[in-house]
Design a protein around this motif. Structure first.
Motif, PDB file in Angstrom:
ATOM      1  N   TYR A  60      42.725  72.286   5.926  1.00  0.00           N
ATOM      2  CA  TYR A  60      42.414  72.194   6.703  1.00  0.00           C
ATOM      3  C   TYR A  60      40.652  72.083   6.690  1.00  0.00           C
ATOM      4  O   TYR A  60      39.816  71.677   8.016  1.00  0.00           O
ATOM      5  CB  TYR A  60      42.536  73.690   7.512  1.00  0.00           C
ATOM      6  N   LYS A  95      42.397  64.660  10.289  1.00  0.00           N
ATOM      7  CA  LYS A  95      43.352  65.774  10.782  1.00  0.00           C
ATOM      8  C   LYS A  95      44.607  64.635  10.784  1.00  0.00           C
ATOM      9  O   LYS A  95      44.773  63.569  11.214  1.00  0.00           O
ATOM     10  CB  LYS A  95      43.006  66.195  12.267  1.00  0.00           C
ATOM     11  N   PRO A  96      46.266  65.140  10.459  1.00  0.00           N
ATOM     12  CA  PRO A  96      46.047  66.766  10.010  1.00  0.00           C
ATOM     13  C   PRO A  96      46.267  66.382   8.484  1.00  0.00           C
ATOM     14  O   PRO A  96      47.624  66.713   7.838  1.00  0.00           O
ATOM     15  CB  PRO A  96      47.589  66.236  10.488  1.00  0.00           C
ATOM     16  N   TRP A  97      46.086  65.069   8.154  1.00  0.00           N
ATOM     17  CA  TRP A  97      46.174  64.576   6.429  1.00  0.00           C
ATOM     18  C   TRP A  97      46.120  65.741   5.222  1.00  0.00           C
ATOM     19  O   TRP A  97      46.649  66.036   4.602  1.00  0.00           O
ATOM     20  CB  TRP A  97      45.664  62.876   6.164  1.00  0.00           C
ATOM     21  N   ASP A 108      40.036  68.158   6.824  1.00  0.00           N
ATOM     22  CA  ASP A 108      40.353  68.141   7.838  1.00  0.00           C
ATOM     23  C   ASP A 108      38.909  67.560   8.746  1.00  0.00           C
ATOM     24  O   ASP A 108      38.374  67.029   9.426  1.00  0.00           O
ATOM     25  CB  ASP A 108      40.872  67.881   8.399  1.00  0.00           C
ATOM     26  N   LEU A 115      45.780  68.689   5.437  1.00  0.00           N
ATOM     27  CA  LEU A 115      46.299  70.152   5.559  1.00  0.00           C
ATOM     28  C   LEU A 115      47.352  68.916   5.020  1.00  0.00           C
ATOM     29  O   LEU A 115      47.754  70.465   3.693  1.00  0.00           O
ATOM     30  CB  LEU A 115      46.192  70.500   7.182  1.00  0.00           C
ATOM     31  N   PHE A 116      48.466  68.949   4.960  1.00  0.00           N
ATOM     32  CA  PHE A 116      49.130  68.852   4.527  1.00  0.00           C
ATOM     33  C   PHE A 116      49.490  68.082   2.241  1.00  0.00           C
ATOM     34  O   PHE A 116      50.032  69.079   2.089  1.00  0.00           O
ATOM     35  CB  PHE A 116      50.214  66.781   5.206  1.00  0.00           C
TER      36      PHE A 116
END
Lengths: 249, 124
Positions: free
Chosen positions: B67, B76-78, B70, B80-81
Protein backbone atom coordinates in the motif's frame (compact mmCIF):
# COMPACT_ATOMS: atom_id res chain seq x y z
CA UNK A 1 -19.50 -1.97 38.26
CA UNK A 2 -20.00 -1.79 34.55
CA UNK A 3 -21.04 -5.07 33.01
CA UNK A 4 -19.43 -4.42 29.66
CA UNK A 5 -16.25 -6.52 29.49
CA UNK A 6 -14.57 -4.02 27.17
CA UNK A 7 -15.20 -1.06 29.45
CA UNK A 8 -12.07 -1.81 31.48
CA UNK A 9 -9.90 -0.85 28.51
CA UNK A 10 -11.42 2.60 28.16
CA UNK A 11 -8.98 5.51 28.06
CA UNK A 12 -9.98 8.46 30.19
CA UNK A 13 -8.26 11.80 30.23
CA UNK A 14 -7.05 12.81 33.66
CA UNK A 15 -5.22 15.99 32.79
CA UNK A 16 -5.88 17.94 29.62
CA UNK A 17 -2.70 19.16 27.97
CA UNK A 18 -2.42 21.42 24.92
CA UNK A 19 -1.97 19.65 21.60
CA UNK A 20 1.49 19.38 20.05
CA UNK A 21 1.53 19.31 16.25
CA UNK A 22 -2.10 18.26 16.17
CA UNK A 23 -1.51 15.32 18.51
CA UNK A 24 -3.41 14.94 21.74
CA UNK A 25 -0.87 14.46 24.51
CA UNK A 26 -3.27 14.56 27.46
CA UNK A 27 -2.33 12.64 30.57
CA UNK A 28 -4.67 9.65 30.62
CA UNK A 29 -5.40 6.80 33.02
CA UNK A 30 -3.09 4.67 30.86
CA UNK A 31 -0.26 7.18 31.32
CA UNK A 32 -0.93 7.24 35.04
CA UNK A 33 -0.63 3.48 35.39
CA UNK A 34 2.50 3.46 33.25
CA UNK A 35 4.03 6.00 35.62
CA UNK A 36 2.94 3.86 38.58
CA UNK A 37 4.57 0.83 36.94
CA UNK A 38 7.85 2.65 36.36
CA UNK A 39 7.86 4.02 39.91
CA UNK A 40 7.16 0.52 41.25
CA UNK A 41 10.12 -0.89 39.31
CA UNK A 42 12.41 1.87 40.57
CA UNK A 43 11.23 1.46 44.16
CA UNK A 44 11.64 -2.32 43.93
CA UNK A 45 15.26 -2.04 42.81
CA UNK A 46 16.03 0.83 45.16
CA UNK A 47 14.88 -1.32 48.07
CA UNK A 48 16.46 -4.58 46.93
CA UNK A 49 19.90 -3.39 45.90
CA UNK A 50 21.37 -2.25 49.17
CA UNK A 51 24.61 -4.01 48.29
CA UNK A 52 25.05 -5.93 51.52
CA UNK A 53 27.71 -8.62 51.32
CA UNK A 54 25.37 -11.28 52.61
CA UNK A 55 22.15 -10.71 50.75
CA UNK A 56 18.87 -10.83 52.60
CA UNK A 57 15.74 -12.24 51.12
CA UNK A 58 14.78 -9.12 49.18
CA UNK A 59 18.30 -8.48 47.99
CA UNK A 60 18.55 -12.02 46.62
CA UNK A 61 15.37 -11.34 44.70
CA UNK A 62 16.90 -8.26 43.11
CA UNK A 63 20.16 -10.03 42.36
CA UNK A 64 18.42 -13.06 40.95
CA UNK A 65 16.37 -10.93 38.59
CA UNK A 66 19.55 -9.21 37.41
CA UNK A 67 21.29 -12.53 36.81
CA UNK A 68 18.25 -13.98 35.12
CA UNK A 69 18.16 -11.28 32.45
CA UNK A 70 21.95 -11.13 32.16
CA UNK A 71 22.14 -14.87 31.49
CA UNK A 72 19.28 -14.66 29.04
CA UNK A 73 21.02 -11.95 27.01
CA UNK A 74 24.35 -13.80 27.14
CA UNK A 75 22.87 -17.14 26.17
CA UNK A 76 20.65 -16.05 23.33
CA UNK A 77 22.66 -13.26 21.76
CA UNK A 78 26.16 -13.73 23.08
CA UNK A 79 28.35 -11.90 25.58
CA UNK A 80 29.01 -9.05 23.16
CA UNK A 81 25.33 -8.16 23.34
CA UNK A 82 25.60 -7.17 26.99
CA UNK A 83 25.57 -3.58 25.73
CA UNK A 84 21.87 -4.09 25.22
CA UNK A 85 21.37 -5.59 28.64
CA UNK A 86 19.93 -2.39 30.17
CA UNK A 87 17.41 -2.16 27.36
CA UNK A 88 16.21 -5.75 27.71
CA UNK A 89 16.18 -5.39 31.49
CA UNK A 90 13.98 -2.29 31.39
CA UNK A 91 11.69 -3.85 28.82
CA UNK A 92 11.22 -7.02 30.86
CA UNK A 93 10.54 -5.30 34.14
CA UNK A 94 8.30 -2.63 32.69
CA UNK A 95 6.11 -5.27 31.02
CA UNK A 96 6.18 -7.57 34.03
CA UNK A 97 5.15 -4.83 36.44
CA UNK A 98 2.56 -3.41 34.05
CA UNK A 99 1.02 -6.86 33.64
CA UNK A 100 1.00 -7.67 37.34
CA UNK A 101 -0.27 -4.25 38.38
CA UNK A 102 -3.01 -4.69 35.80
CA UNK A 103 -4.15 -7.80 37.63
CA UNK A 104 -5.24 -5.71 40.61
CA UNK A 105 -8.89 -4.69 40.76
CA UNK A 106 -9.51 -1.12 39.58
CA UNK A 107 -6.04 -0.96 38.03
CA UNK A 108 -5.61 -0.30 34.33
CA UNK A 109 -3.60 -2.77 32.22
CA UNK A 110 -1.40 -0.56 30.06
CA UNK A 111 -0.11 -3.50 28.05
CA UNK A 112 -3.62 -4.31 26.86
CA UNK A 113 -3.40 -1.44 24.38
CA UNK A 114 -1.79 -2.02 21.02
CA UNK A 115 -0.38 1.53 21.04
CA UNK A 116 1.80 0.72 24.06
CA UNK A 117 3.06 -2.65 22.86
CA UNK A 118 3.67 -1.43 19.31
CA UNK A 119 5.68 1.51 20.65
CA UNK A 120 7.93 -0.93 22.51
CA UNK A 121 8.23 -3.21 19.48
CA UNK A 122 9.04 -0.34 17.12
CA UNK A 123 11.69 0.85 19.53
CA UNK A 124 13.18 -2.65 19.53
CA UNK A 125 13.34 -2.91 15.76
CA UNK A 126 14.66 0.65 15.55
CA UNK A 127 17.50 -0.36 17.85
CA UNK A 128 18.24 -3.47 15.77
CA UNK A 129 18.38 -1.46 12.54
CA UNK A 130 20.42 1.46 13.92
CA UNK A 131 22.84 -0.72 15.88
CA UNK A 132 23.17 -3.13 12.97
CA UNK A 133 24.12 -0.40 10.51
CA UNK A 134 26.31 1.29 13.12
CA UNK A 135 28.25 -1.88 13.73
CA UNK A 136 28.41 -3.51 10.30
CA UNK A 137 27.97 -0.55 7.97
CA UNK A 138 25.88 -1.23 4.92
CA UNK A 139 27.01 -4.84 4.95
CA UNK A 140 24.28 -5.27 7.54
CA UNK A 141 21.71 -5.38 4.73
CA UNK A 142 23.12 -8.79 3.85
CA UNK A 143 20.72 -10.29 6.39
CA UNK A 144 18.07 -9.83 3.72
CA UNK A 145 20.15 -11.58 1.07
CA UNK A 146 20.90 -15.22 1.79
CA UNK A 147 24.01 -16.49 0.02
CA UNK A 148 24.25 -19.30 -2.55
CA UNK A 149 21.03 -18.87 -4.45
CA UNK A 150 20.40 -18.86 -8.18
CA UNK A 151 20.07 -15.27 -9.35
CA UNK A 152 16.35 -15.16 -10.19
CA UNK A 153 15.46 -16.43 -6.74
CA UNK A 154 16.69 -13.21 -5.17
CA UNK A 155 13.76 -11.38 -6.73
CA UNK A 156 11.45 -13.52 -4.63
CA UNK A 157 13.51 -14.12 -1.52
CA UNK A 158 14.61 -10.56 -0.74
CA UNK A 159 11.07 -9.12 -0.39
CA UNK A 160 10.06 -12.15 1.67
CA UNK A 161 13.05 -11.68 3.97
CA UNK A 162 12.27 -7.99 4.37
CA UNK A 163 8.65 -8.73 5.22
CA UNK A 164 9.63 -11.38 7.76
CA UNK A 165 12.10 -8.99 9.34
CA UNK A 166 9.50 -6.24 9.64
CA UNK A 167 6.71 -8.51 10.82
CA UNK A 168 8.65 -9.98 13.73
CA UNK A 169 8.33 -6.98 16.05
CA UNK A 170 4.70 -6.56 15.03
CA UNK A 171 4.10 -10.20 16.01
CA UNK A 172 5.73 -9.41 19.33
CA UNK A 173 3.43 -6.46 19.96
CA UNK A 174 0.28 -8.25 18.82
CA UNK A 175 1.07 -11.26 20.98
CA UNK A 176 1.47 -9.28 24.19
CA UNK A 177 -1.58 -7.15 23.44
CA UNK A 178 -3.78 -10.11 22.47
CA UNK A 179 -2.78 -12.17 25.49
CA UNK A 180 -3.47 -9.40 27.96
CA UNK A 181 -6.71 -8.26 26.36
CA UNK A 182 -8.10 -11.77 25.92
CA UNK A 183 -7.20 -12.72 29.48
CA UNK A 184 -8.82 -9.69 31.02
CA UNK A 185 -11.96 -9.98 28.92
CA UNK A 186 -12.27 -13.63 29.92
CA UNK A 187 -11.84 -12.78 33.60
CA UNK A 188 -14.47 -10.08 33.38
CA UNK A 189 -16.92 -12.35 31.58
CA UNK A 190 -16.62 -15.06 34.21
CA UNK A 191 -16.99 -12.51 37.00
CA UNK A 192 -20.08 -10.99 35.38
CA UNK A 193 -21.54 -14.47 35.04
CA UNK A 194 -21.21 -15.00 38.81
CA UNK A 195 -23.12 -11.78 39.51
CA UNK A 196 -25.72 -12.75 36.93
CA UNK A 197 -26.32 -16.19 38.45
CA UNK A 198 -26.45 -14.87 42.02
CA UNK A 199 -28.89 -12.21 40.90
CA UNK A 200 -31.25 -14.91 39.58
CA UNK A 201 -31.45 -16.40 43.07
CA UNK A 202 -32.61 -19.89 44.10
CA UNK A 203 -31.03 -22.88 42.41
CA UNK A 204 -29.25 -20.61 39.93
CA UNK A 205 -27.39 -18.90 42.77
CA UNK A 206 -26.04 -22.29 43.83
CA UNK A 207 -24.78 -22.91 40.31
CA UNK A 208 -22.65 -19.77 40.66
CA UNK A 209 -20.02 -21.97 42.28
CA UNK A 210 -18.95 -23.13 38.82
CA UNK A 211 -17.91 -19.70 37.47
CA UNK A 212 -16.38 -18.89 40.87
CA UNK A 213 -14.03 -21.86 40.51
CA UNK A 214 -13.44 -20.86 36.90
CA UNK A 215 -12.53 -17.32 37.90
CA UNK A 216 -10.12 -18.57 40.56
CA UNK A 217 -8.37 -20.73 37.99
CA UNK A 218 -8.29 -17.91 35.48
CA UNK A 219 -6.71 -15.51 37.97
CA UNK A 220 -3.91 -17.99 38.54
CA UNK A 221 -3.54 -18.51 34.80
CA UNK A 222 -3.45 -14.75 34.21
CA UNK A 223 -0.62 -14.30 36.68
CA UNK A 224 1.27 -17.00 34.80
CA UNK A 225 0.53 -15.28 31.50
CA UNK A 226 1.65 -11.92 32.93
CA UNK A 227 5.07 -13.34 33.75
CA UNK A 228 5.34 -15.51 30.67
CA UNK A 229 4.49 -12.74 28.23
CA UNK A 230 7.05 -10.40 29.77
CA UNK A 231 9.58 -13.20 29.45
CA UNK A 232 8.60 -13.95 25.86
CA UNK A 233 8.88 -10.30 24.90
CA UNK A 234 12.33 -10.05 26.44
CA UNK A 235 13.62 -13.31 24.96
CA UNK A 236 12.39 -12.48 21.48
CA UNK A 237 14.00 -9.06 21.76
CA UNK A 238 17.26 -10.91 22.45
CA UNK A 239 16.67 -13.14 19.44
CA UNK A 240 16.12 -10.08 17.22
CA UNK A 241 19.28 -8.51 18.60
CA UNK A 242 21.07 -11.48 17.05
CA UNK A 243 20.63 -9.73 13.72
CA UNK A 244 22.94 -6.97 14.92
CA UNK A 245 25.86 -9.31 15.50
CA UNK A 246 25.39 -12.25 13.21
CA UNK A 247 25.04 -10.87 9.72
CA UNK A 248 26.21 -13.89 7.75
CA UNK A 249 23.93 -16.63 8.87
CA UNK B 1 37.17 -33.05 53.32
CA UNK B 2 39.84 -31.86 55.66
CA UNK B 3 40.58 -32.78 59.23
CA UNK B 4 40.69 -30.42 62.17
CA UNK B 5 44.11 -29.07 61.30
CA UNK B 6 42.99 -28.02 57.87
CA UNK B 7 45.14 -30.53 56.02
CA UNK B 8 43.41 -33.14 53.95
CA UNK B 9 44.10 -36.70 54.93
CA UNK B 10 45.67 -38.77 52.14
CA UNK B 11 43.22 -41.63 52.68
CA UNK B 12 40.12 -39.63 51.75
CA UNK B 13 41.72 -37.85 48.83
CA UNK B 14 40.45 -40.09 46.02
CA UNK B 15 36.83 -39.77 47.11
CA UNK B 16 37.45 -36.05 47.64
CA UNK B 17 38.60 -35.78 44.08
CA UNK B 18 35.52 -37.48 42.69
CA UNK B 19 33.33 -35.28 44.86
CA UNK B 20 35.17 -32.22 43.61
CA UNK B 21 34.85 -33.45 40.05
CA UNK B 22 31.11 -33.81 40.48
CA UNK B 23 30.89 -30.30 41.83
CA UNK B 24 32.96 -28.90 38.97
CA UNK B 25 30.73 -30.71 36.51
CA UNK B 26 27.61 -29.36 38.16
CA UNK B 27 29.05 -25.84 38.07
CA UNK B 28 29.95 -26.19 34.39
CA UNK B 29 26.47 -27.43 33.68
CA UNK B 30 25.07 -24.33 35.33
CA UNK B 31 27.20 -22.00 33.21
CA UNK B 32 26.28 -23.65 29.95
CA UNK B 33 24.06 -21.54 27.71
CA UNK B 34 20.55 -22.76 28.14
CA UNK B 35 18.11 -23.06 25.31
CA UNK B 36 15.52 -20.58 26.47
CA UNK B 37 13.30 -21.08 23.46
CA UNK B 38 12.27 -24.25 25.26
CA UNK B 39 10.29 -22.17 27.71
CA UNK B 40 8.74 -20.02 25.06
CA UNK B 41 5.03 -20.73 25.14
CA UNK B 42 5.13 -24.46 25.57
CA UNK B 43 1.37 -24.77 25.88
CA UNK B 44 -0.84 -25.70 22.94
CA UNK B 45 -2.72 -22.42 23.24
CA UNK B 46 0.57 -20.55 23.15
CA UNK B 47 1.59 -22.41 20.00
CA UNK B 48 -1.72 -21.62 18.34
CA UNK B 49 -1.43 -17.95 19.26
CA UNK B 50 2.08 -17.79 17.99
CA UNK B 51 1.50 -19.48 14.65
CA UNK B 52 -1.68 -17.60 13.83
CA UNK B 53 -0.34 -14.17 14.75
CA UNK B 54 2.78 -14.83 12.71
CA UNK B 55 0.78 -15.63 9.59
CA UNK B 56 -1.71 -12.79 9.94
CA UNK B 57 0.89 -10.19 10.83
CA UNK B 58 3.13 -11.17 7.92
CA UNK B 59 0.25 -10.77 5.48
CA UNK B 60 -0.69 -7.42 6.99
CA UNK B 61 2.89 -6.17 6.86
CA UNK B 62 3.22 -7.27 3.23
CA UNK B 63 -0.02 -5.52 2.35
CA UNK B 64 1.04 -2.42 4.26
CA UNK B 65 4.32 -2.26 2.35
CA UNK B 66 2.45 -2.72 -0.92
CA UNK B 67 0.00 0.00 0.00
CA UNK B 68 2.87 2.34 0.84
CA UNK B 69 4.50 1.67 -2.53
CA UNK B 70 1.15 2.32 -4.21
CA UNK B 71 0.90 5.66 -2.51
CA UNK B 72 4.46 6.45 -3.56
CA UNK B 73 4.17 5.52 -7.22
CA UNK B 74 0.44 6.02 -7.77
CA UNK B 75 -0.02 2.46 -9.00
CA UNK B 76 -3.08 1.59 -6.92
CA UNK B 77 -3.97 -1.37 -6.36
CA UNK B 78 -1.18 -3.40 -7.98
CA UNK B 79 1.56 -3.17 -5.39
CA UNK B 80 -0.99 -4.05 -2.74
CA UNK B 81 -1.73 -7.35 -4.49
CA UNK B 82 1.94 -8.11 -5.00
CA UNK B 83 2.58 -7.24 -1.35
CA UNK B 84 -0.26 -9.54 -0.33
CA UNK B 85 1.37 -12.40 -2.22
CA UNK B 86 4.78 -11.77 -0.74
CA UNK B 87 3.28 -11.32 2.71
CA UNK B 88 1.52 -14.64 2.41
CA UNK B 89 4.75 -16.31 1.31
CA UNK B 90 6.65 -14.75 4.20
CA UNK B 91 3.91 -15.77 6.62
CA UNK B 92 3.91 -19.39 5.50
CA UNK B 93 7.68 -19.42 5.63
CA UNK B 94 7.86 -18.12 9.18
CA UNK B 95 5.04 -20.40 10.33
CA UNK B 96 6.89 -23.38 8.90
CA UNK B 97 10.12 -22.25 10.54
CA UNK B 98 8.38 -21.84 13.90
CA UNK B 99 6.65 -25.18 13.58
CA UNK B 100 10.03 -26.75 12.81
CA UNK B 101 11.43 -25.22 15.98
CA UNK B 102 8.50 -26.51 17.99
CA UNK B 103 9.11 -29.96 16.54
CA UNK B 104 12.81 -29.77 17.19
CA UNK B 105 12.09 -29.21 20.86
CA UNK B 106 10.20 -32.44 21.22
CA UNK B 107 12.47 -34.58 19.08
CA UNK B 108 16.20 -34.23 18.52
CA UNK B 109 15.99 -32.75 15.05
CA UNK B 110 18.75 -30.26 14.29
CA UNK B 111 17.22 -26.82 14.42
CA UNK B 112 16.99 -24.25 11.65
CA UNK B 113 19.54 -21.52 11.11
CA UNK B 114 17.51 -18.58 12.36
CA UNK B 115 17.54 -19.98 15.87
CA UNK B 116 19.52 -18.40 18.68
CA UNK B 117 22.98 -19.90 18.62
CA UNK B 118 23.38 -23.37 19.98
CA UNK B 119 25.94 -24.27 22.60
CA UNK B 120 28.87 -25.09 20.33
CA UNK B 121 28.47 -21.99 18.20
CA UNK B 122 28.83 -19.63 21.11
CA UNK B 123 32.38 -18.66 21.81
CA UNK B 124 33.27 -17.21 25.14
Amino acid sequence: MANDPMKQFEIKKILELPQIAGQDISFTNSSLWMVIGVVAVIVFFALTTKGKLIPGRMQSLGEMSYEFIANMVKDTTGPEAMKFFPFVFCLFFFILFANIIGMNPYAFTTTSHLAVTVAMALFTIGIVIVAGIWKNGFKWFKIFVPSDLPLPMYLLIVPIEIISFLSRPVTLAVRLFANMTAGHVMLKLFAIFIAFLVGKGGLMAGAAIVPIIGTLGLVALEFLVAGLQAFVFAILTCVYLNDVYHVDH
Amino acid sequence: MSNKNGTSSPKASSSDLTALEDRVKAAQERHKPKDYSQNDDGSLLGMAWRLSTELVVSILVGMGLGYGLDMLFGTKPWCLFIGLGFGFAAGIRSVLATADKMDAKTSDIPIGDDMPLSDDELDY
